[in-house]
Design an enzyme around this catalytic site. Structure first.
Site, PDB file in Angstrom:
ATOM      1  N   LYS A  15      46.525  42.302  36.861  1.00  0.00           N
ATOM      2  CA  LYS A  15      46.463  41.056  37.631  1.00  0.00           C
ATOM      3  C   LYS A  15      47.584  40.091  37.224  1.00  0.00           C
ATOM      4  O   LYS A  15      48.196  40.241  36.156  1.00  0.00           O
ATOM      5  CB  LYS A  15      45.095  40.404  37.424  1.00  0.00           C
ATOM      6  CG  LYS A  15      43.915  41.258  37.915  1.00  0.00           C
ATOM      7  CD  LYS A  15      42.614  40.486  37.719  1.00  0.00           C
ATOM      8  CE  LYS A  15      41.403  41.322  38.047  1.00  0.00           C
ATOM      9  NZ  LYS A  15      40.152  40.554  37.851  1.00  0.00           N
ATOM     10  N   TYR A  55      38.439  41.064  47.889  1.00  0.00           N
ATOM     11  CA  TYR A  55      37.241  40.711  47.116  1.00  0.00           C
ATOM     12  C   TYR A  55      36.111  40.201  48.023  1.00  0.00           C
ATOM     13  O   TYR A  55      35.250  39.451  47.570  1.00  0.00           O
ATOM     14  CB  TYR A  55      37.586  39.660  46.066  1.00  0.00           C
ATOM     15  CG  TYR A  55      38.283  40.215  44.843  1.00  0.00           C
ATOM     16  CD1 TYR A  55      37.664  41.170  44.034  1.00  0.00           C
ATOM     17  CD2 TYR A  55      39.546  39.773  44.466  1.00  0.00           C
ATOM     18  CE1 TYR A  55      38.286  41.677  42.898  1.00  0.00           C
ATOM     19  CE2 TYR A  55      40.180  40.272  43.325  1.00  0.00           C
ATOM     20  CZ  TYR A  55      39.538  41.225  42.550  1.00  0.00           C
ATOM     21  OH  TYR A  55      40.152  41.722  41.417  1.00  0.00           O
ATOM     22  N   PHE A  63      32.414  32.118  41.710  1.00  0.00           N
ATOM     23  CA  PHE A  63      33.757  32.343  41.167  1.00  0.00           C
ATOM     24  C   PHE A  63      34.751  32.839  42.225  1.00  0.00           C
ATOM     25  O   PHE A  63      35.901  33.136  41.898  1.00  0.00           O
ATOM     26  CB  PHE A  63      33.711  33.345  39.996  1.00  0.00           C
ATOM     27  CG  PHE A  63      33.093  34.689  40.331  1.00  0.00           C
ATOM     28  CD1 PHE A  63      33.832  35.685  40.941  1.00  0.00           C
ATOM     29  CD2 PHE A  63      31.768  34.952  40.015  1.00  0.00           C
ATOM     30  CE1 PHE A  63      33.274  36.923  41.246  1.00  0.00           C
ATOM     31  CE2 PHE A  63      31.198  36.200  40.309  1.00  0.00           C
ATOM     32  CZ  PHE A  63      31.952  37.174  40.926  1.00  0.00           C
ATOM     33  N   ARG A  91      37.261  52.396  33.920  1.00  0.00           N
ATOM     34  CA  ARG A  91      36.415  51.233  33.605  1.00  0.00           C
ATOM     35  C   ARG A  91      36.112  51.176  32.114  1.00  0.00           C
ATOM     36  O   ARG A  91      36.000  50.100  31.532  1.00  0.00           O
ATOM     37  CB  ARG A  91      35.131  51.257  34.447  1.00  0.00           C
ATOM     38  CG  ARG A  91      35.426  50.897  35.888  1.00  0.00           C
ATOM     39  CD  ARG A  91      34.214  51.015  36.773  1.00  0.00           C
ATOM     40  NE  ARG A  91      33.233  49.979  36.561  1.00  0.00           N
ATOM     41  CZ  ARG A  91      33.305  48.746  37.060  1.00  0.00           C
ATOM     42  NH1 ARG A  91      34.355  48.389  37.785  1.00  0.00           N
ATOM     43  NH2 ARG A  91      32.354  47.867  36.854  1.00  0.00           N
ATOM     44  N   THR A  97      33.669  43.017  32.078  1.00  0.00           N
ATOM     45  CA  THR A  97      34.312  41.957  32.868  1.00  0.00           C
ATOM     46  C   THR A  97      34.738  40.770  32.002  1.00  0.00           C
ATOM     47  O   THR A  97      35.844  40.245  32.151  1.00  0.00           O
ATOM     48  CB  THR A  97      33.340  41.477  33.968  1.00  0.00           C
ATOM     49  OG1 THR A  97      32.917  42.607  34.722  1.00  0.00           O
ATOM     50  CG2 THR A  97      34.007  40.480  34.899  1.00  0.00           C
ATOM     51  N   ARG A 108      40.829  44.678  28.466  1.00  0.00           N
ATOM     52  CA  ARG A 108      40.416  43.281  28.670  1.00  0.00           C
ATOM     53  C   ARG A 108      40.227  42.569  27.335  1.00  0.00           C
ATOM     54  O   ARG A 108      40.538  41.383  27.213  1.00  0.00           O
ATOM     55  CB  ARG A 108      39.151  43.228  29.523  1.00  0.00           C
ATOM     56  CG  ARG A 108      39.436  43.485  31.000  1.00  0.00           C
ATOM     57  CD  ARG A 108      38.162  43.651  31.780  1.00  0.00           C
ATOM     58  NE  ARG A 108      38.360  43.660  33.232  1.00  0.00           N
ATOM     59  CZ  ARG A 108      37.476  44.133  34.086  1.00  0.00           C
ATOM     60  NH1 ARG A 108      36.333  44.657  33.647  1.00  0.00           N
ATOM     61  NH2 ARG A 108      37.721  44.089  35.379  1.00  0.00           N
ATOM     62  N   ASN A 118      40.796  37.947  33.489  1.00  0.00           N
ATOM     63  CA  ASN A 118      40.486  39.097  32.623  1.00  0.00           C
ATOM     64  C   ASN A 118      41.558  40.191  32.682  1.00  0.00           C
ATOM     65  O   ASN A 118      41.430  41.212  32.029  1.00  0.00           O
ATOM     66  CB  ASN A 118      39.077  39.642  32.912  1.00  0.00           C
ATOM     67  CG  ASN A 118      38.947  40.218  34.308  1.00  0.00           C
ATOM     68  OD1 ASN A 118      39.899  40.200  35.078  1.00  0.00           O
ATOM     69  ND2 ASN A 118      37.767  40.723  34.622  1.00  0.00           N
ATOM     70  N   HIS A 121      41.692  45.017  36.974  1.00  0.00           N
ATOM     71  CA  HIS A 121      40.626  45.454  37.883  1.00  0.00           C
ATOM     72  C   HIS A 121      40.591  46.968  37.888  1.00  0.00           C
ATOM     73  O   HIS A 121      41.639  47.618  37.788  1.00  0.00           O
ATOM     74  CB  HIS A 121      40.912  44.952  39.307  1.00  0.00           C
ATOM     75  CG  HIS A 121      40.055  45.602  40.342  1.00  0.00           C
ATOM     76  ND1 HIS A 121      38.758  45.210  40.588  1.00  0.00           N
ATOM     77  CD2 HIS A 121      40.285  46.664  41.154  1.00  0.00           C
ATOM     78  CE1 HIS A 121      38.238  45.993  41.520  1.00  0.00           C
ATOM     79  NE2 HIS A 121      39.145  46.882  41.892  1.00  0.00           N
ATOM     80  N   GLU A 132      39.860  51.152  48.416  1.00  0.00           N
ATOM     81  CA  GLU A 132      40.882  50.307  47.795  1.00  0.00           C
ATOM     82  C   GLU A 132      42.249  50.997  47.804  1.00  0.00           C
ATOM     83  O   GLU A 132      43.283  50.350  47.957  1.00  0.00           O
ATOM     84  CB  GLU A 132      40.456  49.939  46.369  1.00  0.00           C
ATOM     85  CG  GLU A 132      39.236  49.034  46.362  1.00  0.00           C
ATOM     86  CD  GLU A 132      38.683  48.753  44.958  1.00  0.00           C
ATOM     87  OE1 GLU A 132      39.285  49.187  43.957  1.00  0.00           O
ATOM     88  OE2 GLU A 132      37.637  48.087  44.883  1.00  0.00           O
TER      89      GLU A 132
HETATM   90  P1  CMP Z   1      37.350  42.515  38.892  1.00  0.00           P
HETATM   91  O1  CMP Z   1      37.035  43.809  38.245  1.00  0.00           O
HETATM   92  O2  CMP Z   1      38.697  42.340  39.474  1.00  0.00           O
HETATM   93  O3  CMP Z   1      36.264  42.275  40.053  1.00  0.00           O
HETATM   94  C1  CMP Z   1      35.851  40.989  40.462  1.00  0.00           C
HETATM   95  C2  CMP Z   1      36.380  39.910  39.601  1.00  0.00           C
HETATM   96  O4  CMP Z   1      35.673  38.684  39.686  1.00  0.00           O
HETATM   97  C3  CMP Z   1      36.228  40.313  38.139  1.00  0.00           C
HETATM   98  O5  CMP Z   1      37.130  41.333  37.827  1.00  0.00           O
HETATM   99  C4  CMP Z   1      36.423  38.975  37.445  1.00  0.00           C
HETATM  100  O6  CMP Z   1      37.798  38.635  37.310  1.00  0.00           O
HETATM  101  C5  CMP Z   1      35.758  38.041  38.437  1.00  0.00           C
HETATM  102  N1  CMP Z   1      34.393  37.717  38.016  1.00  0.00           N
HETATM  103  C6  CMP Z   1      33.318  38.530  38.026  1.00  0.00           C
HETATM  104  N2  CMP Z   1      32.217  37.903  37.549  1.00  0.00           N
HETATM  105  C7  CMP Z   1      32.616  36.668  37.241  1.00  0.00           C
HETATM  106  C8  CMP Z   1      31.956  35.530  36.706  1.00  0.00           C
HETATM  107  N3  CMP Z   1      30.651  35.562  36.417  1.00  0.00           N
HETATM  108  N4  CMP Z   1      32.676  34.420  36.490  1.00  0.00           N
HETATM  109  C9  CMP Z   1      33.988  34.393  36.798  1.00  0.00           C
HETATM  110  N5  CMP Z   1      34.685  35.456  37.318  1.00  0.00           N
HETATM  111  C10 CMP Z   1      33.999  36.553  37.538  1.00  0.00           C
END
Ligand code: CMP
Length: 143
Positions: A15, A55, A63, A91, A97, A108, A118, A121, A132
């Site tokens: 990202k 998304y 968020f 993953r 996350t 991460r 973070n 993805h 995707e």
């Molecule tokens: P990603 O794997 O890209 O998929 C969705 C994204 O939303 C996730 O990584 C985080 O960057 C973000 N995300 C998911 N849960 C939360 C949360 N509780 N608060 C803030 N950001 C979130």
């Protein structure tokens, strides 16, 4: 395909936060050391509309707006990755996350800043990996 068979592709994103920090080199090395083959790769700066489309499943989450904002903040490095059981394996490599909850040594944990920033993805299912991969890459871009 045997329904029990795990797929061998996943879609990974480095990202904008992690790209800006200069983490692409070490992260790509780590990804290949872990046995993934990079079958397509490109930098792209998502527009807000494109980030929102990618998304869309999170559109009612609190968020969502910050997520779209950070994904639009600069280029992401998009990766199509191949390995047996790719979704689960990638993953596991990126970790939970929230970087503070991610296991030591995961991407991460090593490079993430917060849940929104973070850094990475990874697709969460074989079905989403396919969707995707088609969102980002045409057949002409895959090797
Ligand atoms: P990603 O794997 O890209 O998929 C969705 C994204 O939303 C996730 O990584 C985080 O960057 C973000 N995300 C998911 N849960 C939360 C949360 N509780 N608060 C803030 N950001 C979130």
């Amino acid at each position: 395909m045997d329904m029990k068979m795990k797929g061998n592709i996943t879609l990974g994103i480095i990202k904008p936060y992690a790209v800006e920090k200069g983490y692409c080199g070490p992260v790509l090395s780590r990804i290949t050391e872990e046995g993934f083959r990079i079958s397509a790769m490109k930098f792209i700066r998502l527009s807000k509309a494109q980030a929102a489309a990618f998304y869309a499943v999170h559109k009612d989450q609190p968020f969502f707006d910050p997520l779209v904002h950070v994904m639009n903040s600069g280029p992401s490095l998009i990766l199509l990755l191949e390995k047996p059981d790719a979704v689960r394996s990638f993953r596991q490599l990126i970790g939970k996350t929230n970087p503070q909850e991610a296991a030591p040594g995961t991407l991460r944990r090593l490079y993430g800043e917060s849940t929104v920033l973070n850094g990475f993805h990874g697709s969460d299912s074989d079905e989403n990996a396919l969707l995707e991969s088609h969102f980002f890459f045409s057949l002409l871009e895959r090797f």
